[in-house]
Every structure is written in C-alpha cells, then in structure tokens.
Design a protein around this motif. Structure first.
Motif, PDB file in Angstrom:
ATOM      1  N   LEU A  86      42.094  33.471  34.204  1.00 32.53           N
ATOM      2  CA  LEU A  86      42.423  34.231  35.420  1.00 32.53           C
ATOM      3  C   LEU A  86      43.328  35.424  35.091  1.00 32.53           C
ATOM      4  CD1 LEU A  86      42.990  31.537  38.204  1.00 32.53           C
ATOM      5  CD2 LEU A  86      41.060  33.079  37.925  1.00 32.53           C
ATOM      6  N   VAL A  89      41.153  38.179  33.984  1.00 35.84           N
ATOM      7  CA  VAL A  89      40.481  38.768  35.153  1.00 35.84           C
ATOM      8  C   VAL A  89      41.435  39.738  35.850  1.00 35.84           C
ATOM      9  CG1 VAL A  89      39.500  38.261  37.435  1.00 35.84           C
ATOM     10  CG2 VAL A  89      38.968  36.769  35.510  1.00 35.84           C
ATOM     11  N   LEU A  90      42.676  39.286  36.029  1.00 38.31           N
ATOM     12  CA  LEU A  90      43.655  40.123  36.736  1.00 38.31           C
ATOM     13  C   LEU A  90      44.020  41.381  35.956  1.00 38.31           C
ATOM     14  CD1 LEU A  90      46.057  37.468  38.289  1.00 38.31           C
ATOM     15  CD2 LEU A  90      44.662  39.117  39.513  1.00 38.31           C
ATOM     16  N   ALA A  93      41.311  43.808  36.468  1.00 35.22           N
ATOM     17  CA  ALA A  93      41.402  44.351  37.835  1.00 35.22           C
ATOM     18  C   ALA A  93      42.546  45.369  37.927  1.00 35.22           C
ATOM     19  CB  ALA A  93      41.604  43.221  38.835  1.00 35.22           C
ATOM     20  N   VAL A  97      42.473  49.525  38.893  1.00 34.97           N
ATOM     21  CA  VAL A  97      43.340  50.284  39.803  1.00 34.97           C
ATOM     22  C   VAL A  97      44.021  51.425  39.041  1.00 34.97           C
ATOM     23  CG1 VAL A  97      45.367  50.136  41.312  1.00 34.97           C
ATOM     24  CG2 VAL A  97      43.701  48.298  41.294  1.00 34.97           C
ATOM     25  N   LEU A 187      48.056  48.861  45.479  1.00 34.17           N
ATOM     26  CA  LEU A 187      47.248  47.724  45.034  1.00 34.17           C
ATOM     27  C   LEU A 187      47.708  47.217  43.671  1.00 34.17           C
ATOM     28  CD1 LEU A 187      43.785  49.079  46.126  1.00 34.17           C
ATOM     29  CD2 LEU A 187      45.107  47.297  47.209  1.00 34.17           C
ATOM     30  N   ILE A 190      50.406  44.641  44.162  1.00 32.36           N
ATOM     31  CA  ILE A 190      49.916  43.292  44.525  1.00 32.36           C
ATOM     32  C   ILE A 190      49.388  42.593  43.269  1.00 32.36           C
ATOM     33  CG2 ILE A 190      48.260  42.007  45.949  1.00 32.36           C
ATOM     34  CD1 ILE A 190      48.165  44.466  47.817  1.00 32.36           C
ATOM     35  N   LEU A 191      48.590  43.321  42.505  1.00 33.31           N
ATOM     36  CA  LEU A 191      48.015  42.717  41.309  1.00 33.31           C
ATOM     37  C   LEU A 191      49.081  42.367  40.279  1.00 33.31           C
ATOM     38  CD1 LEU A 191      44.763  44.772  40.861  1.00 33.31           C
ATOM     39  CD2 LEU A 191      44.923  42.318  41.142  1.00 33.31           C
ATOM     40  N   LEU A 194      50.718  39.130  41.286  1.00 32.30           N
ATOM     41  CA  LEU A 194      49.851  37.988  40.992  1.00 32.30           C
ATOM     42  C   LEU A 194      49.826  37.693  39.489  1.00 32.30           C
ATOM     43  CD1 LEU A 194      46.694  38.598  43.229  1.00 32.30           C
ATOM     44  CD2 LEU A 194      48.172  36.608  43.295  1.00 32.30           C
ATOM     45  N   TYR A 197      52.994  36.052  38.388  1.00 33.26           N
ATOM     46  CA  TYR A 197      53.003  34.631  38.773  1.00 33.26           C
ATOM     47  C   TYR A 197      52.166  33.800  37.792  1.00 33.26           C
ATOM     48  CZ  TYR A 197      51.489  30.431  41.186  1.00 33.26           C
ATOM     49  OH  TYR A 197      51.176  29.124  41.477  1.00 33.26           O
ATOM     50  N   ILE A 198      50.962  34.286  37.502  1.00 36.20           N
ATOM     51  CA  ILE A 198      50.058  33.564  36.583  1.00 36.20           C
ATOM     52  C   ILE A 198      50.696  33.435  35.197  1.00 36.20           C
ATOM     53  CG2 ILE A 198      47.948  33.965  35.201  1.00 36.20           C
ATOM     54  CD1 ILE A 198      46.905  33.006  37.634  1.00 36.20           C
ATOM     55  N   ILE A 332      35.089  42.169  35.405  1.00 36.01           N
ATOM     56  CA  ILE A 332      35.887  41.287  36.270  1.00 36.01           C
ATOM     57  C   ILE A 332      35.045  40.059  36.642  1.00 36.01           C
ATOM     58  CG2 ILE A 332      36.914  41.070  38.575  1.00 36.01           C
ATOM     59  CD1 ILE A 332      37.805  43.988  38.285  1.00 36.01           C
ATOM     60  N   PHE A 336      35.407  36.270  35.097  1.00 28.91           N
ATOM     61  CA  PHE A 336      35.625  35.221  36.106  1.00 28.91           C
ATOM     62  C   PHE A 336      34.557  34.131  35.959  1.00 28.91           C
ATOM     63  CE2 PHE A 336      35.250  33.275  40.308  1.00 28.91           C
ATOM     64  CZ  PHE A 336      36.568  32.873  40.488  1.00 28.91           C
TER      65      PHE A 336
END
Lengths: 419, 189
Positions: A86, A89-90, A93, A97, A187, A190-191, A194, A197-198, A332, A336
């Motif tokens: 994940l 993936v992030l 992403a 952006v 954006l 936000i990413l 996340l 956190y991961i 992405i 995933f």
C-alpha cells in the motif's frame, strides 16, 4: 532413539543448517552495504548531494533498524507486506499529484544548490531518478519480502523510512511558505498524511512483530451470479478504458492493451475465478514482474515510446497523456493488484491474468510488430524501437506465474474429480 | 474499512488530477471521465439504482441518460442557464446522501430525481462542445461513457450487496460520495 550428542549426524546437520543461514545473512548484509554505498556515491557524482544524502541517510537508518530488529530472526511477512505494498501505491499516487504540480521544476528552482552543475532536473530526469528508481527498488524488495528472505526485511525498513521521509518532504512543501508551488487542492497533503500513517505503522510492526501470523483472508468461492457480475464489470471497464486510450493514442496500443485485458479475463474466468491463486507463490512473481515492467516503462519514458507509436500510427499521443496513463495511473492499479492478490480478491486475480497475458503476448510487439510496421511504413531497416531493450524481461516471471496457475488449476480439478 | 477509504481517496485524487488538467481534448468519450463531479455522480446513479434493486437497476440510469441527451441538445443551442456547475455538484451531494440514508425509494421518484440531474450534466457537456466537432458524434461519445459509468456503478453496487456486510459498505460508499459532494458544492458557492 535419535542420538543427540555433539557427535551425532543430526548434530552436524543442524550445525550445518545454522551455518548456511548465517552465511546467507552475511551475504545479504555485504550485498546491502556495498550496493547502498555504490548507489549513494553514484547519485552524488551524477545528480548531486541532495538525493545522495537522502538515499544514503535512508539506507543507513534502514541498515540500523534491520540489524537491530529483523536481522537475526525473520518474522512472518503477512504482517508487513500489505502495508509495504500500500505504501508503494501511495508513493506512486503522490508522484502523480507532484507531476500535476510540476514538482520537478519547483525542486530545481528552489533547491538548485543540491544538484551538480552539469545536471538539469527536468520532468524526465525527475521520473527516472526520483520515481522509477525507488519504485523499482521497492518492488524488487517486495519480491524478497514476500518470499520471507532476510534481505526482504532490509527493503521493508528502507521502504517505510523512505515513505516517512517523502511524506515529511511533501508536508513541508505543502505547509511551508512556498508561493511558487501549485498545491492542486492540497491533495499532496492528504496523500502525505496517509503515507506517513502507513509508514509509521509499518515501522512499528517491524520493531514489534506479532508472534502469530496474520491470517490471509479465506476465500469464498464465487457464485455463478457473482462471476457473471464481475465479468460484466470487467468488460465495461475494458470498454471504457479502450475508448479512452483510443481517443488518446490511436488503435495500435489499444489492440495490445485491450487484447491483453480480454485474454486475461478469459484466463481468469477459466481458472482463478473458481479458486484464487496461491498468494505465497504468485505475489513474489507478480511483484518481480512489476519491478521489471516499471524499469521497462522507464526506458519507454527515456526514449519517448509515445512519439514512436505516433510516428507509425499517425495518431498524435502527447507526452503528458502518455505520462498520466502509462507511468502513473496504470501503475497505481497494477501495484494495488499485488495487495489485492495477497488478499485473494477478484481484482488482484484478474490483474494478475491481465499482466501475464500482456507480458507474454503484448511485450514482444516491441520486437515483432512496432519496428516491422515502421520498416514497412518508413522504408528503413530493422532498428531500435522505444522500450525494446527491457521488453522481454517481465516475460520471465509472467511465464513462471502462468505455469504455476495452470498446474494448480489442474491439481484442483483433479482433486474435485476424485471427490 | 481503511482500504475502502484509501481507494476512494486515490480515486478522488486521480479524478481531480485529470479534471485539473482539463484535458478531455474535445472528445465526447473523455468528457465524463475528466471531471470529478460527472464521474462521481454517474457512478452514484448506478450504485443507487443497485441499492433500490429490481427494475430500478436499468430504469433509473436510463432516465439519467435520456435527460442527459436532452440537456446536451439544449447545451448545443447555447441557451443560457444559470447555476449549472452548482447543480452538478449538488447532484453528487444528494446522490451520496440518498445512498447513505438507504430509504426505500420508489422507482418513479428516483428516476425523476436523477433525470433532473441528468439534464444539467448533459447541458454542461453540450455547452462545452468544441466548435470543430460534430454534435452527434460528440453526444454519442459522452452518452456511451456515461452508460459505462452507470454500469460500473450498478454492477459494483450489486457485487457489494452480495457480501455479508454489503449494505453497510454501500452506505459507507454513499457517505464518502456525500462528503465529496459537500466539498464540491462549497467550491461552487
């Protein structure tokens, strides 16, 4: 009764086993140390001190964490791998952006002193060194991690620290006083949150691994209705994607990609829609495939695959459209797919098939179709076509994966017939 | 639940990226895909129709499509309408809310509701047609993509409902769409 003293054959065998394991660990350690030093020095000389310091620092911290917490005993990968995937993936992403926000230009304008005089950071260089290189390394690391190899845990440490640092860099860019940065609705913020956190939860998992293995989700066989609904969903998705790609790139890439998708769907319906692929066998191969494929995408970016296709099809395909669809948005979903495959979900099993068909039937077009079409159209000889040098390597894990799927399917079929 | 959240965030971000680039390149096929408001509303219509169930699965999206075609024709005529973007953002908000509330709705009421929104979506498509394009081809393009998005929404909804806690998951999807709708509506005020 087995003799269990120091002269027994069992004792020697056990000792030899331990010694082999120690040798394997030492080999991993030496490989990691020499590779990271070489990489950092190479980056320092070629690009500049900024990226060399970042990668060097991440490698050093990863080495410390690995040696202290994960070197002597390798915990189960089931607790770490999903977060690791994940995270990849992030990060892709986030880079999507950044691409929209013209991140490469922003970095070059604000931090020019971190680059060597002979180096200019444009979009292509940014993609190669700051996106393609780390993402490919992380995907290779995912291969080792999913196989529960010692060196895989170095990559886990490296990955989670890299995610932490990248998320902190993004937070600084978003919240710092930079008037020249295009925030794209925040954006990236936000990413970055996340991703942070991961990465932190991943590091905590590595520091305190749970003793018991996290259970991979049991699968519920699909009912006929579910199978048909999934097929309808996939066909609709393929049609919408085909139309989108056709309007951007013309008929040639559509034939290759959509053909692979439809072939993949037939393969999925015949095999893994009934019993999902074994994640322990297929996820390592899938991640290896992705690593090799992303390197291939890197070659296509460097040598302008879109322009090559445009020259033979007569249908313009802009760099921006190619970058969005092939280098960012596609990966992405593909990466995933590894997470979904690990969880034995339908999406992952379909993407696995799509990739297998695509690599085996689609990638040889770099040798057998594109240069030959150009020969006929432009009257030139058989020459290099963008992506040629790395096109066949992802075929290796794809073929191995296909063999495993077919063997497993036959085994299950036989077992059902016997019952 | 985290992974659903993650998927929605990524989906949201990707669609904003492309809408930001505003690069539908004059193609009717690409227009519904390159605007987050259109994309979410169209998928939400499919999800809601799956939630209502029965004949609504195809009747409700059909109402949206029909009125979208009508709206497209009005848009081609360059008739001026106000607050179109606001109505489109509001459609995302209300469709998300409808899925979240999961109240038993009649097909007629649902069809009427989505038809109104379909008109505004169609109008926006029609009004933004580049001068060089053929109207019929352009309209077929955006209607085909819209139909694809409806099918993706409806089939996803039916698949979600097949799961053990499918109803809750679907409502959660509605809540996420609602939140995105609120965000978009605020931007348009």
């Amino acid at each position: 009764m087995r003799l269990n003293n120091k002269w027994s054959p069992y004792h020697f065998e056990r000792k030899r086993g331990i010694s082999n394991m120690e040798n394997a660990r030492l080999t991993s350690l030496l490989t990691v140390v020499s590779s990271t030093i070489t990489l950092s020095v190479m980056l320092f000389i070629t690009i500049g001190s900024g990226i060399a310091i970042e990668y060097g620092l991440i490698s050093l911290l990863a080495l410390i964490g690995w040696l202290k917490f994960s070197y002597k005993s390798t915990p189960s990968q089931t607790n770490t791998l999903p977060k690791y995937i994940l995270g990849i993936v992030l990060i892709v992403a986030l880079n999507t952006v950044r691409y929209t926000a013209d991140f490469s230009q922003f970095v070059y304008l604000n931090y020019n002193q971190w680059f060597t005089e002979s180096f200019t950071l444009n979009h292509m260089q940014w993609f190669v060194w700051m996106v393609c290189l780390p993402v490919s390394l992380l995907l290779f690391g995912g291969y080792y991690l999913s196989k529960r190899q010692t060196v895989g845990y170095f990559f886990a440490w490296w990955g989670f620290i890299y995610f932490t640092i990248e998320s902190l860099i993004q937070l600084q860019v978003e919240l710092g006083n930079y008037s020249s940065y295009n925030h794209v609705y925040y954006l990236g913020l936000i990413l970055a949150m996340l991703l942070f956190y991961i990465s932190v939860s991943g590091i905590l998992k590595l520091i305190k691994p749970k003793e018991e293995e996290q259970k991979i989700e049991d699968y519920q066989p699909l009912t006929k209705k579910q199978k048909n609904l999934w097929s309808l969903l996939l066909v609709t998705f393929v049609v919408v994607y085909a139309v989108t790609l056709y309007t951007q790139a013309g008929p040639l890439p559509v034939g290759v990609i959509v053909g692979s998708m439809m072939g993949g769907m037939i393969g999925w319906r015949k095999t893994t829609s009934n019993i999902p692929a074994d994640p322990y066998k297929l996820v390592p191969l899938y991640l290896l495939l992705q690593a090799l494929f992303y390197i291939h995408v890197g070659e296509e970016v460097l040598t302008h695959f879109n322009r090559g296709i445009a020259s033979i099809s007569g249908h313009p395909w802009s760099d921006v459209e190619f970058d969005y669809v092939i280098t960012f948005l596609g990966p992405i979903f593909w990466v995933f797919g590894a997470y979904s495959l690990w969880k034995r979900q339908v999406f992952g099993n379909f993407i696995l098939w799509f990739m297998i068909v695509g690599m085996i039937l689609g990638e040889p077009t770099h040798f057998l179709v594109f240069p030959i079409v150009r020969m006929v159209k432009e009257g030139i000889g058989y020459e290099y076509f963008s992506g040629m040098y790395t096109a066949l390597f992802p075929m290796i894990p794809a073929i191995l994966g296909l063999i495993i799927i077919v063997k497993d399917h036959k085994k299950h079929k036989k077992a059902i017939n016997n019952v | 639940m985290f992974r659903y959240c993650l998927l929605f965030v990524i989906f949201f971000i990707l669609s904003i990226d492309t809408s930001y680039a505003h690069g539908f390149g004059g193609s009717g096929f690409l227009h519904p895909l390159t605007g987050i408001d259109h994309l979410f509303a169209m998928v939400a219509v499919g999800l809601w129709s799956a939630q209502i169930g029965g004949r609504a699965v195809y009747l409700v999206p059909s109402c949206f499509l029909f009125m979208m075609a009508v709206g497209g024709i009005v848009g081609f005529q360059e008739i001026q309408l106000s607050n179109v973007e606001f109505m489109i953002a509001l459609s995302v908000l209300l469709l998300g809310l409808a899925i979240f509330l999961n109240k038993k709705s009649s097909i007629v009421l649902a069809g009427l509701g989505v038809a109104i929104f379909g008109f505004f979506h169609g109008y926006a498509h029609g009004a933004e047609i580049p001068n060089t394009l053929n109207h019929i081809e352009y309209m077929i393009g955006f209607l085909v993509t819209t139909l694809g998005l409806h099918i993706i929404g409806a089939v996803s909804g039916l698949l979600i409902l097949e799961k053990r806690k499918g109803s809750t998951t679907l409502r959660f999807s509605g809540l996420t769409i609602f939140v995105i709708g609120v965000y978009l509506t605020i931007l348009k005020i």
